[in-house]
Motif scaffolding. Structure first.
Motif, PDB file in Angstrom:
ATOM      1  N   GLN A 143      59.610  22.285  65.129  1.00 51.23           N
ATOM      2  CA  GLN A 143      59.745  21.081  64.314  1.00 51.23           C
ATOM      3  C   GLN A 143      58.494  20.927  63.456  1.00 51.23           C
ATOM      4  OE1 GLN A 143      60.343  17.043  66.139  1.00 51.23           O
ATOM      5  NE2 GLN A 143      62.309  17.259  65.074  1.00 51.23           N
ATOM      6  N   SER A 144      58.725  20.729  62.160  1.00 53.16           N
ATOM      7  CA  SER A 144      57.595  20.631  61.240  1.00 53.16           C
ATOM      8  C   SER A 144      56.915  19.274  61.340  1.00 53.16           C
ATOM      9  CB  SER A 144      58.076  20.846  59.801  1.00 53.16           C
ATOM     10  OG  SER A 144      58.828  19.729  59.359  1.00 53.16           O
ATOM     11  N   ALA A 145      55.694  19.213  60.825  1.00 50.66           N
ATOM     12  CA  ALA A 145      54.946  17.955  60.824  1.00 50.66           C
ATOM     13  C   ALA A 145      55.664  16.897  59.994  1.00 50.66           C
ATOM     14  CB  ALA A 145      53.535  18.191  60.288  1.00 50.66           C
ATOM     15  N   MET A 174      58.808  11.789  59.709  1.00 52.22           N
ATOM     16  CA  MET A 174      60.014  11.049  59.341  1.00 52.22           C
ATOM     17  C   MET A 174      60.681  10.470  60.583  1.00 52.22           C
ATOM     18  SD  MET A 174      61.975   9.802  57.043  1.00 52.22           S
ATOM     19  CE  MET A 174      61.504  10.647  55.514  1.00 52.22           C
ATOM     20  N   ALA A 175      60.732  11.246  61.668  1.00 51.81           N
ATOM     21  CA  ALA A 175      61.337  10.751  62.906  1.00 51.81           C
ATOM     22  C   ALA A 175      60.594   9.515  63.410  1.00 51.81           C
ATOM     23  CB  ALA A 175      61.327  11.851  63.964  1.00 51.81           C
ATOM     24  N   GLU A 176      59.274   9.532  63.335  1.00 51.12           N
ATOM     25  CA  GLU A 176      58.480   8.373  63.757  1.00 51.12           C
ATOM     26  C   GLU A 176      58.752   7.176  62.847  1.00 51.12           C
ATOM     27  OE1 GLU A 176      54.524   9.864  63.607  1.00 51.12           O
ATOM     28  OE2 GLU A 176      54.783  11.181  65.359  1.00 51.12           O
ATOM     29  N   ARG A 177      58.885   7.435  61.558  1.00 50.69           N
ATOM     30  CA  ARG A 177      59.151   6.355  60.602  1.00 50.69           C
ATOM     31  C   ARG A 177      60.503   5.695  60.910  1.00 50.69           C
ATOM     32  NH1 ARG A 177      58.305   9.268  56.266  1.00 50.69           N
ATOM     33  NH2 ARG A 177      56.177   8.594  55.864  1.00 50.69           N
ATOM     34  N   GLU A 187      69.079  21.018  67.667  1.00 52.73           N
ATOM     35  CA  GLU A 187      67.718  21.119  68.204  1.00 52.73           C
ATOM     36  C   GLU A 187      67.016  22.369  67.694  1.00 52.73           C
ATOM     37  OE1 GLU A 187      65.400  20.868  72.521  1.00 52.73           O
ATOM     38  OE2 GLU A 187      67.584  20.809  72.427  1.00 52.73           O
ATOM     39  N   GLU A 188      67.722  23.509  67.733  1.00 56.22           N
ATOM     40  CA  GLU A 188      67.120  24.760  67.264  1.00 56.22           C
ATOM     41  C   GLU A 188      66.743  24.682  65.791  1.00 56.22           C
ATOM     42  OE1 GLU A 188      69.972  25.751  70.625  1.00 56.22           O
ATOM     43  OE2 GLU A 188      69.842  24.356  68.939  1.00 56.22           O
ATOM     44  N   ALA A 189      67.470  23.857  65.030  1.00 54.94           N
ATOM     45  CA  ALA A 189      67.198  23.720  63.595  1.00 54.94           C
ATOM     46  C   ALA A 189      66.038  22.781  63.298  1.00 54.94           C
ATOM     47  CB  ALA A 189      68.455  23.234  62.879  1.00 54.94           C
ATOM     48  N   GLY A 190      65.427  22.213  64.354  1.00 50.21           N
ATOM     49  CA  GLY A 190      64.277  21.329  64.143  1.00 50.21           C
ATOM     50  C   GLY A 190      64.643  19.973  63.609  1.00 50.21           C
ATOM     51  N   LEU A 191      65.871  19.505  63.904  1.00 50.48           N
ATOM     52  CA  LEU A 191      66.369  18.267  63.306  1.00 50.48           C
ATOM     53  C   LEU A 191      66.336  17.068  64.244  1.00 50.48           C
ATOM     54  CD1 LEU A 191      69.447  19.723  61.386  1.00 50.48           C
ATOM     55  CD2 LEU A 191      67.304  18.910  60.395  1.00 50.48           C
ATOM     56  N   ILE A 192      65.879  17.247  65.479  1.00 49.04           N
ATOM     57  CA  ILE A 192      65.844  16.124  66.408  1.00 49.04           C
ATOM     58  C   ILE A 192      64.954  15.012  65.841  1.00 49.04           C
ATOM     59  CG2 ILE A 192      65.172  15.359  68.712  1.00 49.04           C
ATOM     60  CD1 ILE A 192      67.683  17.084  68.652  1.00 49.04           C
ATOM     61  N   GLY A 193      65.490  13.801  65.829  1.00 45.91           N
ATOM     62  CA  GLY A 193      64.761  12.661  65.254  1.00 45.91           C
ATOM     63  C   GLY A 193      65.126  12.367  63.823  1.00 45.91           C
ATOM     64  N   ILE A 194      65.822  13.310  63.155  1.00 43.77           N
ATOM     65  CA  ILE A 194      66.345  13.034  61.810  1.00 43.77           C
ATOM     66  C   ILE A 194      67.679  12.328  62.014  1.00 43.77           C
ATOM     67  CG2 ILE A 194      67.130  14.009  59.631  1.00 43.77           C
ATOM     68  CD1 ILE A 194      64.100  14.105  60.121  1.00 43.77           C
ATOM     69  N   THR A 195      67.658  11.025  61.860  1.00 46.07           N
ATOM     70  CA  THR A 195      68.777  10.181  62.252  1.00 46.07           C
ATOM     71  C   THR A 195      69.318   9.392  61.067  1.00 46.07           C
ATOM     72  OG1 THR A 195      67.201   8.464  62.902  1.00 46.07           O
ATOM     73  CG2 THR A 195      67.959   9.962  64.636  1.00 46.07           C
ATOM     74  N   GLY A 196      70.457   8.709  61.316  1.00 45.61           N
ATOM     75  CA  GLY A 196      71.041   7.869  60.286  1.00 45.61           C
ATOM     76  C   GLY A 196      71.668   8.693  59.172  1.00 45.61           C
ATOM     77  N   VAL A 201      60.891  17.581  54.021  1.00 48.51           N
ATOM     78  CA  VAL A 201      59.821  17.737  53.026  1.00 48.51           C
ATOM     79  C   VAL A 201      59.836  16.571  52.042  1.00 48.51           C
ATOM     80  CG1 VAL A 201      59.751  20.257  53.227  1.00 48.51           C
ATOM     81  CG2 VAL A 201      61.323  19.186  51.583  1.00 48.51           C
ATOM     82  N   THR A 202      60.367  15.431  52.473  1.00 47.58           N
ATOM     83  CA  THR A 202      60.537  14.287  51.581  1.00 47.58           C
ATOM     84  C   THR A 202      59.234  13.907  50.894  1.00 47.58           C
ATOM     85  OG1 THR A 202      62.178  13.511  53.182  1.00 47.58           O
ATOM     86  CG2 THR A 202      61.525  11.979  51.447  1.00 47.58           C
TER      87      THR A 202
END
Length: 755
Positions: free
Chosen positions: A34-36, A41-44, A281-290, A337-338
């Motif tokens: 998962q990238s920084a 974004m997940a935290e936001r 999960e493998e795609a590093g998308l956990i936390g990218i919601t909504g 990369v927003t």
């Protein structure tokens, strides 16, 4: 010597500790990539969820129940109001049995305190609705089958747990005795009888909506839902869908969102063997919601489709949410990369459209935003700088659409080689921006030509797109309405007047203007549309379309609708013959050939906006219709890599002459994103005489002659010969046995009839 032994002992001990630590680390499961930027974004998004205002956020039902239970008004009317509001929020949150008990208690209290009749009627209305919803939860959700909630309900769609619908019928019968003109009560009672398998023969004739009003105008053949067999029937709320080959193996994958701020974006990889595996999960998308909506393009021209996730729509003052730009790394993972791409902003954004408006070979991004009263959220146009970043230029080029924007679509409607922009809006005229190109100073600009083009209606609009429905080489416009008071759908089926907003189909006049042909094409109907997209169901070379219907209210139980294009002359409703009439809320719709058999399948995200209005997504597999086809994967070189905006003309020979079939590379409608590979039906053609590709950046035309039908080709800009692509044909439904149509209680269609 003693000192030396001690040093050796210490070294050995340290080595042992390091070995144990290494072994422990080796045994621990590795953390997924998962990238920084993704983590930020997940935290936001988590922070936004924690700060939800239950007083102003219409969809924060759970929080509002807690708040309402702290209130203790001193007067009986105040107590009743709070009790009733608690019941409504419990229903909205999916706590239906609690809501039923709450409404019953309120009704008991109304008798004691002589509440106003209109208040009592409202409570009874909600109680009936709660019973109907209980039946849906007991059966369609918990005991889901591929026939659940398909109009007309029959077979395995009939409820085995009947307590909800039985009680709902009793309530609606009593309400109709007092309010016999209430078409919504009548409509919902017909639905309730369907769920019990007692429609039409066992319900009161005076309230019957006759089955013939649901008959299809053509037998499109049954499309069965294969999502449960493939693990694609994920449960969620309204959201977006994408059907695309994200990993470059030639097989179409699926991405689906759900709009709840903490609802996880889901990514399903097509394994190329008829099986899909979730790779979220493998795609590093956990936390990218909504994300009420998602759509894709290859913005950095690396050959891998990227995704924009749209958030905040319909939330008004609570809708200042960030969108997400997800860069596809080409290794199975995505990075948010927003920020680094320069597209981070905070607006309620229902839709976006990718298009290279200045033909520089880099795809640009238009984002529709919702302005409402004092809430100012102008639309945005992000110019692609060609280095992984974007610059916002909406004001500079003149497309700062105000108002409550909903849908957006790019298309070259005047065939001048430049993409134009159409934006649909709620409560205001729609806007068509003509691309004026560069002026003498080198400044790019757009001009609002909505009025002179004649495309401002409907004034309460939602999804929209450009398409060439009549195959004349000029793009037409479809835009659906989004206003239907309760009972409007029943009124429309019964041929009664209604104030509902109608869709519009605008035919291109080839002179910069359009003609409204909605009535002539038999589409002047109540199409209360959210998600929506188009494709060619039967490979006849004419574009058909599917409508996901509904709104947040649980009363909005209406069938999603499918319309077949009858040779560009008019459209036939094929909802029931194809098995498309899902009564639950339909949103993101994507067309694509998932099983590589040459025809398009349809994936749809199903679910409403309220927390309790969840449902399973569906995948309708195309049964095939015996027509020829060709699938073209275009690769731009000077044009943007995904060739978005490229124009295709296929000349085919027929037994009685010839015809031309047109297509433009696009993901389709503004709510749901279809595959960028162009899956083109050829009907009963005997051969392809030539394929003509117009590349938008250079304007150059390539022609390929005597191409074989029924195959997939890759065409690279400038290359003289197409490359055949060989893919395994997949079996998506090995465990599904087609149901017998003879078991139906009434006919689904006028078989084969072209009305």
């Amino acid at each position: 010597m003693h000192t030396r032994k001690k040093k050796i002992y210490v070294a050995a001990l340290l080595a042992a500790i390091l070995c144990i630590a290494a072994l422990a680390l080796w045994r621990q499961p590795s953390r997924p990539y998962q990238s920084a930027g993704t983590r930020r974004m997940a935290e936001r998004l988590q922070q936004i969820a924690q700060n939800i205002d239950s007083q102003t956020n219409l969809f924060a039902s759970a929080e509002r129940v807690k708040y309402l239970r702290t209130l203790n008004p001193p007067d009986p009317p105040g107590k009743l109001t709070v009790m009733y509001r608690i019941g409504v929020e419990l229903l909205n949150n999916g706590q239906t049995e609690e809501a039923i008990n709450q409404f019953k208690e309120v009704l008991q209290q109304t008798r004691q305190f002589m509440a106003p009749p209109e208040f009592v009627m409202r409570v009874r209305d909600d109680l009936a609705l709660a019973y109907l919803r209980l039946g849906e939860q007991d059966n369609c959700v918990i005991q889901h089958s591929i026939e659940s909630c398909l109009l007309p309900i029959e077979g395995k769609g009939v409820h085995t747990i009947q307590r909800g619908s039985r009680a709902a019928i009793n309530e609606y019968l009593a309400l109709l005795d007092e309010y016999p003109d209430n078409l919504n009560y009548r409509w919902l009672m017909n639905i309730a009888y369907m769920t019990l398998g007692e429609y039409p023969n066992q319900m009161p004739k005076k309230w019957l909506i006759p089955p013939e009003v649901f008959a299809s105008g053509f037998d499109i053949k049954r499309f069965y839902d294969v999502a449960p067999d493939l693990g694609l029937d994920v449960m969620g709320l309204a959201g977006g869908s994408i059907m695309e080959d994200f990993d470059g193996d030639g097989y179409l994958d699926i991405m689906a969102s759900s709009w709840g701020i903490l609802d996880q974006l889901r990514y399903f990889r097509n394994n190329g063997d008829g099986i899909f595996t979730e790779h979220t999960e493998e795609a590093g998308l956990i936390g990218i919601t909504g994300g009420l909506n998602i759509c894709h393009a290859d913005y950095n021209n690396d050959g891998y489709p990227d995704v924009i996730v749209l958030r905040g729509a319909w939330l008004y003052e609570n809708g200042e949410h960030p969108n997400s730009l997800l860069r596809n790394n080409g290794d199975g993972a995505f990075d948010d990369v927003t920020e680094e791409a320069g597209v981070l902003s905070f607006h309620p954004s229902p839709s976006a459209a990718w298009g290279d408006y200045n033909n520089d070979g880099w795809i640009d991004l238009f984002i529709a935003n919702e302005s409402y009263k004092s809430l100012h959220h102008p639309c945005e146009l992000y110019h692609n700088n060609g280095d992984g970043t974007f610059s916002e230029v909406a004001a500079l080029v003149g497309v700062t659409t105000g108002g409550f924007a909903k849908g957006a679509t790019w298309g070259d409607y005047n065939n001048d080689g430049r993409l134009d922009l159409y934006v649909s809006r709620l409560y205001e005229p729609n806007v068509l921006y003509r691309n004026e190109g560069k002026d003498a100073s080198g400044r790019w600009s757009f001009k609002d030509v909505s009025i002179e083009a004649g495309v401002t209606e409907p004034t309460i609009s939602f999804p929209t797109w450009f398409w060439d429905y009549d195959n004349d080489g000029w793009l037409d416009i479809f835009v659906s309405g989004y206003y239907a008071p309760h009972g409007s759908v029943a009124a429309d089926y019964l041929g009664l007047p209604t104030e509902a907003e109608r869709a519009r189909l605008y035919r291109n006049n080839h002179d910069g203007t359009f003609t409204d042909v909605t009535k002539a094409c038999r589409l002047y109907k109540v199409l209360y549309t959210m998600g929506c997209n188009f494709g060619d169901l039967d490979n006849d070379g004419y574009l058909d379309f599917y409508l996901g219907t509904g709104d947040p209210d649980f009363r909005s139980l209406m069938p999603n609708r499918m319309f077949r294009n009858a040779e560009g002359r008019y459209f036939q409703d094929v909802t029931t013959s194809g098995g498309f009439g899902h009564l639950q809320k339909g949103h993101g719709v994507a067309f694509g050939d998932l099983d590589n058999d040459g025809d398009q399948d349809i994936y749809e995200v199903i679910g409403g906006a309220l927390p309790g209005d969840v449902f399973q997504n569906v995948l309708f597999e195309n049964p095939g219709h015996g027509n020829h086809w060709i699938t073209l994967e275009l690769e731009g070189v000077q044009t943007n890599r995904a060739a978005i905006g490229a124009r295709i003309k296929i000349a085919v020979d027929m037994e009685n002459g010839s015809r031309d079939i047109y297509s433009t590379v696009t993901t389709g409608g503004s709510f749901g994103a279809s595959s960028l590979q162009q899956e083109i039906g050829l009907g009963q053609a005997t051969s392809i005489s030539e394929i003509e590709i117009t590349w938008p950046t250079t304007g150059k035309v390539q022609i390929f002659k005597n191409v074989e039908m029924d195959q997939m080709l890759k065409i690279r800009e400038g290359d003289p010969v197409p490359i055949p692509v060989k893919l395994q044909q997949l079996d998506l439904s090995p465990n599904i046995t087609p149901m017998e149509h003879s078991s139906s209680s009434h006919d689904h269609s006028r078989h084969g009839q072209k009305d």
